[in-house]
Design an enzyme around this catalytic site. Sequence first.
Site, PDB file in Angstrom:
ATOM      1  N   GLU A 165       0.807  -1.233   0.000  1.00  0.00           N
ATOM      2  CA  GLU A 165       0.000   0.000   0.000  1.00  0.00           C
ATOM      3  C   GLU A 165       0.837   1.279   0.000  1.00  0.00           C
ATOM      4  O   GLU A 165       0.627   2.177   0.821  1.00  0.00           O
ATOM      5  CB  GLU A 165      -0.996  -0.007   1.157  1.00  0.00           C
ATOM      6  N   GLU A 370      -5.392  -8.590  -0.004  1.00  0.00           N
ATOM      7  CA  GLU A 370      -6.187  -8.251   1.184  1.00  0.00           C
ATOM      8  C   GLU A 370      -7.614  -7.975   0.756  1.00  0.00           C
ATOM      9  O   GLU A 370      -7.849  -7.345  -0.286  1.00  0.00           O
ATOM     10  CB  GLU A 370      -5.653  -7.003   1.914  1.00  0.00           C
TER      11      GLU A 370
HETATM   12  C1  BG6 Z   1      -4.601  -2.336   4.929  1.00  0.00           C
HETATM   13  C2  BG6 Z   1      -3.266  -2.660   5.509  1.00  0.00           C
HETATM   14  O1  BG6 Z   1      -4.575  -0.986   4.674  1.00  0.00           O
HETATM   15  O2  BG6 Z   1      -5.734  -2.462   5.704  1.00  0.00           O
HETATM   16  C3  BG6 Z   1      -3.303  -3.524   6.747  1.00  0.00           C
HETATM   17  O3  BG6 Z   1      -2.411  -3.212   4.549  1.00  0.00           O
HETATM   18  C4  BG6 Z   1      -4.475  -3.095   7.612  1.00  0.00           C
HETATM   19  O4  BG6 Z   1      -2.066  -3.412   7.393  1.00  0.00           O
HETATM   20  C5  BG6 Z   1      -5.767  -3.310   6.815  1.00  0.00           C
HETATM   21  O5  BG6 Z   1      -4.541  -3.732   8.855  1.00  0.00           O
HETATM   22  C6  BG6 Z   1      -7.040  -3.038   7.588  1.00  0.00           C
HETATM   23  O6  BG6 Z   1      -7.031  -1.738   8.126  1.00  0.00           O
HETATM   24  P1  BG6 Z   1      -7.238  -1.491   9.668  1.00  0.00           P
HETATM   25  O7  BG6 Z   1      -7.032  -0.026   9.859  1.00  0.00           O
HETATM   26  O8  BG6 Z   1      -8.626  -1.924   9.975  1.00  0.00           O
HETATM   27  O9  BG6 Z   1      -6.218  -2.306  10.373  1.00  0.00           O
END
Ligand code: BG6
Length: 470
Positions: A165, A370
């Site tokens: 990211e 993700e």
């Molecule tokens: C992504 C990241 O932006 O979102 C992760 O790569 C992150 O590291 C995930 O945990 C979810 O976001 P959050 O803020 O709910 O942890």
Amino acid sequence: MIHNELKDFPENFLWGASTSAYQVEGAWNEDGKGLSVMDVGNHPDDVTDFKVCSDHYHHYKEDIALMAEMGFKTYRFSIAWTRIIPEGTGDVNQKGIDFYNNLIDELLKHDIEPLVTMYHFDLPLALQKKGGWENRGTVDAFVNYAEVLFNEYGDRVKYWLTINEQNMMILHGNALGLLEGDPENVKKGLYQSNHHMLVAQSKVFDLCHQKVEDGKIGPAPNISTVYPASSKPEDILAANNYSAIRNWLYLDAAIFGRYNATAWSFMEEKGITPEIKEGDMEILKSGNPDFIAFNYYTSASVEGDFENQDKASNFNGDQQVVDNEAGLYRRYQNEYLEKTEFGWEIDPVGFRTTLREIYSRYNLPLIVTENGLGAYDKLEEEDTVNDDYRIKYLRKHIKQAQLAISDGVELFGFCPWSAIDLVSTHQGINKRYGFIYVNRDEFDLKDMRRIRKKSFYWYKDVIKSNGKKL
Ligand code: BG6
């Protein structure tokens, strides 16, 4: 497009899930690990820090056994730069090398393909103190770190991701708590950092091909389709602006080796163009990725009410993601979408659109690194966690992935966030994402025992049926 017959997920599709080092490992200062920016970041009083997390560092065998039980074909994890080279440059830490050797071997023992992110937000603090990515020296530091990784693990790790990211780090630089100084200079510094990351990434693409036999490497930004708030031409233009700045700036540089014209003119307009050294554009052209990995949680919507710049946005989602740019776009709340309990919009159809947009623009194989839903899971009697909401979210997204495959998109893997509960970047451990529950609370570490959630059994069936049983 409505398909009368859907294509199946390809054979050898890489079903798995993801984590990142600073969110799951814990052991923040053990076995020679140096400090990263995530170890010293500010935390709101009501959420935990990253010191213990899910203690995966000491539980990795048990965790991998559970992943194997779910039938994972791959596991996407990140390597902590500070375990390998504690100060970012200089001495290599053998104990850090050993830890990932053991983890990789454990995965291979279970026939799980390692998918490694080299850098997931956790820049060595020592480098940050020297200016972080704004300092050109960090390019060499990253290339040197990559070379250590390829030398140590390239015989067994064939799938590599460079930077997680990058686009979110630039768009929401202050969300990671790395920035100081007045906002305008901060932005200039961010786009300089961005340029350095792009150069470093391109060099590492090249290096991977030289060093790793059959190695494949790609970038890992967060990409989402951008909707205009209406069919008003200004709204459409705003969507086009935002997509250039949020998505294509990063992927055009990684894949085409050039700056996106709209994004470049935005930087010119704001006086924040980076310094480009002689030879940099050749470097960008010469390193080529083999695939594109991307993270997708939701779509984005914007409006382009350029005459009323001061009007407040109706957007009230996760405040961390508000990044309005005067004269370009203003974030907009999409009234057609449901939201998670943390206020994130849910848009499975947008996932299909995003897959199609990326594939038709770049024509490279794609993998999702993700996708998932953060929620306050509840541990109920007899160690059960009934996370039907997570199943519902993932089911809808996997269905859309299959539709995208039927549309012709070459998708070779799906790794939801997250394999196991871990500490969210901003909202602690009680914002859970995993298939495996970790028995701890924000400040009470309890017994850390691992508990299979309802989604664990569901995902196991999904993998076993290669996506037929949803
Ligand atoms: C992504 C990241 O932006 O979102 C992760 O790569 C992150 O590291 C995930 O945990 C979810 O976001 P959050 O803020 O709910 O942890």
